[in-house]
Design a protein around this motif. Structure first.
Motif, PDB file in Angstrom:
ATOM      1  N   GLY A 198     -11.198  -0.551 -12.026  1.00 52.07           N
ATOM      2  CA  GLY A 198     -11.228  -0.966 -10.943  1.00 52.07           C
ATOM      3  C   GLY A 198     -10.913  -0.202  -9.789  1.00 52.07           C
ATOM      4  O   GLY A 198     -11.003  -0.830  -8.902  1.00 52.07           O
ATOM      5  N   ARG A 199     -11.382   1.372  -9.901  1.00 52.67           N
ATOM      6  CA  ARG A 199     -11.229   1.823  -8.714  1.00 52.67           C
ATOM      7  C   ARG A 199     -12.108   2.419  -8.602  1.00 52.67           C
ATOM      8  O   ARG A 199     -12.672   3.173  -8.731  1.00 52.67           O
ATOM      9  N   ARG A 200     -12.000   2.997  -7.364  1.00 54.38           N
ATOM     10  CA  ARG A 200     -13.509   3.274  -6.249  1.00 54.38           C
ATOM     11  C   ARG A 200     -12.941   4.955  -6.148  1.00 54.38           C
ATOM     12  O   ARG A 200     -12.014   5.567  -6.267  1.00 54.38           O
ATOM     13  N   CYS A 201     -14.486   5.156  -5.464  1.00 52.21           N
ATOM     14  CA  CYS A 201     -14.110   6.693  -5.106  1.00 52.21           C
ATOM     15  C   CYS A 201     -15.359   6.936  -3.781  1.00 52.21           C
ATOM     16  O   CYS A 201     -17.108   7.053  -4.200  1.00 52.21           O
ATOM     17  N   ASP A 202     -14.717   6.922  -2.983  1.00 53.59           N
ATOM     18  CA  ASP A 202     -15.189   6.822  -1.653  1.00 53.59           C
ATOM     19  C   ASP A 202     -14.721   7.807  -0.468  1.00 53.59           C
ATOM     20  O   ASP A 202     -13.064   8.383  -0.950  1.00 53.59           O
ATOM     21  N   TYR A 203     -15.122   8.404   0.124  1.00 53.68           N
ATOM     22  CA  TYR A 203     -14.928   8.374   1.377  1.00 53.68           C
ATOM     23  C   TYR A 203     -14.406  10.096   1.611  1.00 53.68           C
ATOM     24  O   TYR A 203     -13.866  10.476   1.772  1.00 53.68           O
ATOM     25  N   ASN A 230     -20.513  -3.924 -14.277  1.00 59.31           N
ATOM     26  CA  ASN A 230     -20.212  -4.179 -12.851  1.00 59.31           C
ATOM     27  C   ASN A 230     -19.759  -2.895 -12.218  1.00 59.31           C
ATOM     28  O   ASN A 230     -20.101  -3.067 -11.380  1.00 59.31           O
ATOM     29  N   TRP A 231     -21.279  -2.571 -12.614  1.00 59.57           N
ATOM     30  CA  TRP A 231     -21.486  -1.029 -12.131  1.00 59.57           C
ATOM     31  C   TRP A 231     -21.490  -1.084 -10.430  1.00 59.57           C
ATOM     32  O   TRP A 231     -21.211  -0.169  -9.577  1.00 59.57           O
ATOM     33  N   TYR A 232     -22.445  -1.679 -10.478  1.00 58.85           N
ATOM     34  CA  TYR A 232     -23.177  -1.601  -9.295  1.00 58.85           C
ATOM     35  C   TYR A 232     -21.945  -2.129  -7.964  1.00 58.85           C
ATOM     36  O   TYR A 232     -22.105  -1.968  -6.548  1.00 58.85           O
ATOM     37  N   LEU A 233     -21.037  -2.819  -8.407  1.00 64.88           N
ATOM     38  CA  LEU A 233     -19.748  -3.247  -7.848  1.00 64.88           C
ATOM     39  C   LEU A 233     -18.986  -1.894  -7.549  1.00 64.88           C
ATOM     40  O   LEU A 233     -18.487  -1.857  -6.413  1.00 64.88           O
ATOM     41  N   PHE A 234     -19.082  -0.263  -7.799  1.00 59.01           N
ATOM     42  CA  PHE A 234     -18.329   0.870  -7.642  1.00 59.01           C
ATOM     43  C   PHE A 234     -19.399   1.782  -7.357  1.00 59.01           C
ATOM     44  O   PHE A 234     -18.756   2.718  -7.789  1.00 59.01           O
ATOM     45  N   GLY A 235     -20.642   1.480  -7.154  1.00 57.88           N
ATOM     46  CA  GLY A 235     -21.198   2.409  -6.171  1.00 57.88           C
ATOM     47  C   GLY A 235     -20.320   3.317  -5.217  1.00 57.88           C
ATOM     48  O   GLY A 235     -19.500   2.404  -4.792  1.00 57.88           O
ATOM     49  N   GLY A 236     -20.226   4.661  -5.005  1.00 58.14           N
ATOM     50  CA  GLY A 236     -19.561   4.737  -4.031  1.00 58.14           C
ATOM     51  C   GLY A 236     -20.354   4.758  -2.903  1.00 58.14           C
ATOM     52  O   GLY A 236     -21.380   4.293  -2.388  1.00 58.14           O
ATOM     53  N   GLU A 237     -19.022   4.734  -1.318  1.00 55.60           N
ATOM     54  CA  GLU A 237     -19.459   4.699  -0.110  1.00 55.60           C
ATOM     55  C   GLU A 237     -18.568   5.651   1.007  1.00 55.60           C
ATOM     56  O   GLU A 237     -17.507   6.074   0.478  1.00 55.60           O
ATOM     57  N   GLY A 238     -19.416   6.461   1.628  1.00 53.98           N
ATOM     58  CA  GLY A 238     -19.116   7.858   2.644  1.00 53.98           C
ATOM     59  C   GLY A 238     -18.600   8.933   1.803  1.00 53.98           C
ATOM     60  O   GLY A 238     -18.360   9.329   2.742  1.00 53.98           O
ATOM     61  N   ASN A 239     -19.033   8.977   0.891  1.00 55.82           N
ATOM     62  CA  ASN A 239     -18.983  10.670   0.312  1.00 55.82           C
ATOM     63  C   ASN A 239     -19.398  11.196   1.319  1.00 55.82           C
ATOM     64  O   ASN A 239     -21.225  11.094   1.920  1.00 55.82           O
ATOM     65  N   MET A 240     -19.176  12.361   0.583  1.00 55.49           N
ATOM     66  CA  MET A 240     -19.814  13.895   2.006  1.00 55.49           C
ATOM     67  C   MET A 240     -19.891  14.930   1.187  1.00 55.49           C
ATOM     68  O   MET A 240     -18.925  15.541   0.754  1.00 55.49           O
ATOM     69  N   VAL A 241     -21.022  15.610   1.360  1.00 52.86           N
ATOM     70  CA  VAL A 241     -21.938  15.879   0.076  1.00 52.86           C
ATOM     71  C   VAL A 241     -22.134  18.109   1.216  1.00 52.86           C
ATOM     72  O   VAL A 241     -23.513  17.268   1.578  1.00 52.86           O
ATOM     73  N   ARG A 242     -21.130  18.868   1.921  1.00 50.91           N
ATOM     74  CA  ARG A 242     -21.652  19.261   2.755  1.00 50.91           C
ATOM     75  C   ARG A 242     -21.518  20.991   2.576  1.00 50.91           C
ATOM     76  O   ARG A 242     -20.355  20.836   1.749  1.00 50.91           O
ATOM     77  N   PHE A 243     -22.329  21.661   3.378  1.00 54.82           N
ATOM     78  CA  PHE A 243     -22.263  23.551   3.054  1.00 54.82           C
ATOM     79  C   PHE A 243     -21.911  24.129   1.525  1.00 54.82           C
ATOM     80  O   PHE A 243     -20.719  24.979   1.352  1.00 54.82           O
ATOM     81  N   ASN A 244     -22.849  23.365   0.902  1.00 51.86           N
ATOM     82  CA  ASN A 244     -21.974  23.598  -0.415  1.00 51.86           C
ATOM     83  C   ASN A 244     -23.394  24.298  -1.425  1.00 51.86           C
ATOM     84  O   ASN A 244     -24.013  24.505  -0.962  1.00 51.86           O
ATOM     85  N   ARG A 245     -23.381  25.505  -1.728  1.00 52.33           N
ATOM     86  CA  ARG A 245     -24.666  26.477  -2.282  1.00 52.33           C
ATOM     87  C   ARG A 245     -24.054  26.926  -3.772  1.00 52.33           C
ATOM     88  O   ARG A 245     -23.983  26.844  -4.810  1.00 52.33           O
ATOM     89  N   ILE A 246     -25.897  25.656  -3.995  1.00 50.15           N
ATOM     90  CA  ILE A 246     -26.082  25.382  -5.492  1.00 50.15           C
ATOM     91  C   ILE A 246     -27.187  26.418  -6.332  1.00 50.15           C
ATOM     92  O   ILE A 246     -27.795  26.963  -5.398  1.00 50.15           O
ATOM     93  N   THR A 247     -26.501  27.568  -7.002  1.00 50.43           N
ATOM     94  CA  THR A 247     -28.359  27.974  -7.709  1.00 50.43           C
ATOM     95  C   THR A 247     -28.053  28.357  -9.327  1.00 50.43           C
ATOM     96  O   THR A 247     -26.481  28.046 -10.157  1.00 50.43           O
ATOM     97  N   ASN A 248     -29.016  28.030  -8.890  1.00 52.72           N
ATOM     98  CA  ASN A 248     -29.229  28.551 -11.329  1.00 52.72           C
ATOM     99  C   ASN A 248     -28.810  26.977 -11.577  1.00 52.72           C
ATOM    100  O   ASN A 248     -27.464  27.363 -12.619  1.00 52.72           O
ATOM    101  N   SER A 249     -29.300  26.278 -11.236  1.00 53.94           N
ATOM    102  CA  SER A 249     -28.504  25.030 -12.001  1.00 53.94           C
ATOM    103  C   SER A 249     -29.781  24.470 -13.185  1.00 53.94           C
ATOM    104  O   SER A 249     -30.636  24.004 -11.875  1.00 53.94           O
ATOM    105  N   LEU A 250     -29.453  23.432 -13.492  1.00 57.33           N
ATOM    106  CA  LEU A 250     -30.181  22.917 -14.055  1.00 57.33           C
ATOM    107  C   LEU A 250     -30.946  21.222 -13.723  1.00 57.33           C
ATOM    108  O   LEU A 250     -31.539  21.215 -13.169  1.00 57.33           O
ATOM    109  N   GLU A 251     -30.380  20.985 -12.352  1.00 60.88           N
ATOM    110  CA  GLU A 251     -30.454  20.029 -11.721  1.00 60.88           C
ATOM    111  C   GLU A 251     -29.694  20.364 -10.166  1.00 60.88           C
ATOM    112  O   GLU A 251     -28.508  20.445 -11.053  1.00 60.88           O
ATOM    113  N   GLY A 252     -29.599  19.772  -9.109  1.00 59.63           N
ATOM    114  CA  GLY A 252     -28.776  20.834  -8.316  1.00 59.63           C
ATOM    115  C   GLY A 252     -27.878  19.125  -8.002  1.00 59.63           C
ATOM    116  O   GLY A 252     -26.868  19.753  -7.837  1.00 59.63           O
TER     117      GLY A 252
END
Length: 634
Positions: A198-203, A230-252
């Motif tokens: 029941g715990r969220r992952c926000d901000y 009920n997973w739609y009730l727990f979609g993350g909100e306000g998370n921030m993904v910035r200034f990361n460098r991803i290379t040589n990955s199957l999916e980004g």
């Protein structure tokens, strides 16, 4: 070769407190260390676990370099009043090693696990290298976070068996400046409602991480636990993904049901299996739509084997100022594009503009919207998208390298749309715009400085003065004319040092003046471009009448957050000052103002009240001075 980017973090301010706190020391290499000790620097603990068990809110556990054959369970929380519990490796470069490869039955090497499995909040875990066991029968996580307001930063995780950093549930956490190499599944993942808790992952903020060589799943992954319907009730909100460098990955990046997500300033390069950024649905809900209202700004998405951005069920995506570069690595007839929007998400809620597209092949059907392929002009005529977008070579510096800095003549320069805070900073902390408008892509071209001087200083010897300076970047640099004056009005030329033309790496220069007179003199540099344009450096004043000599050393650590140490070697007793200036030359703090005897001195600057950016520090001894540059990273 491993590429590590030191970047400026404009982080949300997380609370720390030093008042009434205790420092505990762990030193596995000290023969006197044992867990029955009081944990002082002289009598340290033997294990990290003992230090963690002892620390309470506001305390710091300093772990000195050694290899620790243990797993870590973090049980105690900090709090907003007393501050975090800080667990810190003593050195951010030579990190202490947590080696759990021989520990059987442990599936989380560093585990936030309060009494009865309750969340643990306000803990900072910094400067460690973590090694996990590989087991085909179990999923082993290097770091497992369960709680709010926690920090994991400056850690190096190589060949994690499953996920390197797992945020099982929690909000307002910071995952920053980590190196993650060859994880077995995800590099960084958050999963709200883990096991139906029941715990969220926000901000949460995921920033400044370097991720390389991921062959089996996704570099950055975010979605709620899907069991129970009920997973739609727990979609993350306000998370921030910035200034990361991803290379040589199957999916980004891969997301499900994320709302108000910010993805900006990232470099996603060489995606070998799927999309650079993927908004997906759950397997049992192919017809479900949700209003995401997510922002995708100023990224570089390059060399993806399939799609740059793939969207199957998110509405309200705002995609601006991005560079899509040589994605669709198949032949032009194959069904992969820079942008793919499923027919299900056909909606006027999307905003797509000010992006640059450039393919491996000379075709312009770079996008597939709602089941049909379109060129950039057709996107505008059909949907109103990309009124200001273009199909053009972005002209990266030294392409085909992977720097993704743009050249001064790039079509990405001054062609982006202006964005508000926090989107007005690039991947290395340069504020936007530097010229008239935002640049497109992860980097803002610094303008109008063709040559960026890092420092200009002088050392006085009995029979000479050695001038030294460093450049960070050079564009069309013909060289430096060294000038001297006795009154700062009439300047004579001492000599000339040739420049390096064009360079994106640090270059060191020096010049020795042996024609000395025992009087006050002034030095400056005249930097000259190939086209004859020039500009002057700052002026150094020296009183050679008393042979005054000191050495101002580079601060350490650099970059730093929030404290750094400045060392001065002073040889002559004199009235001295040590001052801090912002990048505009405004004095913001004085660390020393008084008489200083010969000796070696260390001065600490705490920049907790100042924003991230470039700062200058100047030491004055008598009439001599030296200036150096430092970088505050948050």
């Amino acid at each position: 070769m491993l590429r590590k980017i030191y970047l400026i973090s404009l982080a949300v301010v997380f609370l720390t407190a030093d008042i009434f706190s205790t420092k505990y020391y762990v030193d596995g290499a000290n023969p006197a260390a044992k867990d029955s000790n009081p944990g002082t620097e002289a009598l340290p603990f033997k294990t990290i676990q003992k230090g963690i068990n002892t620390a309470v809110a506001g305390d710091t556990v300093i772990v000195k370099y050694s290899t620790y054959f243990e797993n870590i369970v973090i049980k105690n929380s900090g709090n907003i009043t007393a501050g975090r519990i800080v667990i810190r490796g003593n050195d951010s470069i030579t990190r202490p090693v947590i080696d759990a490869r021989s520990i059987i039955g442990v599936t989380q090497v560093v585990f936030w696990f309060g009494p009865g499995g309750t969340p643990v909040d306000y803990v900072s875990f910094e400067n460690f290298e973590i090694l996990t066991r590989t087991d085909p029968t179990e999923n082993i996580f290097a770091v497992w976070i369960n709680g709010d307001y926690n920090v994991v930063k400056n850690c190096k995780i190589q060949q994690a068996d499953f996920t390197a950093i797992q945020l099982s549930s929690g909000s307002y956490n910071l995952i920053s400046n980590n190196e993650i190499i060859s994880p077995g599944w995800n590099a960084i993942s958050w999963e709200a409602n883990t096991d139906g808790n029941g715990r969220r992952c926000d901000y949460n903020i995921i920033e400044l991480n370097y991720i390389d060589n991921l062959n089996y799943h996704t570099a950055i992954n975010g979605f709620p636990y899907q069991s129970g319907g009920n997973w739609y009730l727990f979609g993350g909100e306000g998370n921030m993904v910035r200034f990361n460098r991803i290379t040589n990955s199957l999916e980004g990046m891969y997301f499900r049901v994320e709302k108000s997500l910010s993805i900006y300033g990232n470099i996603i390069d060489n995606i070998t299996g799927s999309a650079g950024i993927h908004f997906d649905h759950f397997p049992d809900s192919t017809n479900e739509l949700y209003l995401s209202n997510s922002k995708i700004y100023n990224n570089v998405i390059a060399n993806c084997k399939q799609d740059g951005i793939l969207n199957t069920n998110a509405l309200g995506l705002d995609i601006k100022n991005n560079i899509f570069f040589k994605n669709r690595l198949h032949t032009p007839t194959e069904d992969d594009y820079d942008l793919v929007f499923d027919p299900l998400v056909n909606s006027p809620t999307h905003q797509i503009d000010y992006n640059i597209y450039f393919g491996e092949y000379s075709v312009q059907d770079q996008v597939n919207l709602y089941g049909s392929a379109y060129t950039i002009p057709q996107m505008y005529s059909t949907f109103g998208f990309e009124e200001h977008g273009s199909f053009a070579d972005p002209l990266f510096v030294n392409e085909p390298s992977d720097s993704f800095n743009i050249q001064p003549t790039s079509p990405a320069r001054d062609n982006g749309v202006a964005l508000d805070t926090p989107y007005n900073v690039d991947i290395v902390g340069t504020f936007r715009p530097q010229n008239l408008l935002f640049d497109i892509g992860a980097y803002e071209l610094i303008y109008p400085l063709p040559v960026e001087l890092n420092n200009f200083s002088a050392k006085v010897f009995p029979d000479s003065v050695i001038l030294s300076w460093t450049t960070v970047t050079e564009i069309n640099n013909y060289g430096f004319e060294i000038q001297r004056s006795e009154d700062k009005n009439n300047w004579g030329i001492l000599g000339f040092v040739a420049g390096n033309g064009n360079s994106n790496s640090i270059k060191n220069y020096s010049f020795t003046d042996k024609n000395l007179e025992r009087k006050t003199v002034f030095y400056r540099l005249k930097q000259i471009d190939n086209d004859g344009a020039f500009e002057y450096s700052s002026i150094i004043e020296l009183d050679l009448g008393i042979n005054e000599s000191f050495e101002l050393l580079q601060n350490y650590p650099n970059p730093f957050n929030p404290t750094t140490e400045i060392k001065v070697k002073n040889n002559v007793e004199s009235f001295s000052r040590l001052k801090i200036f912002d990048v505009l030359g405004r004095e913001i703090e004085t660390l020393l103002s008084g008489n200083l005897k010969p000796g070696v001195y260390n001065f600490e600057w705490n920049a907790k009240n100042f924003p991230s950016g470039v700062y200058l520090y100047r030491f004055e001894s008598g009439r001599n001075s030296s200036i150096k540059k430092m970088i505050l990273l948050r």
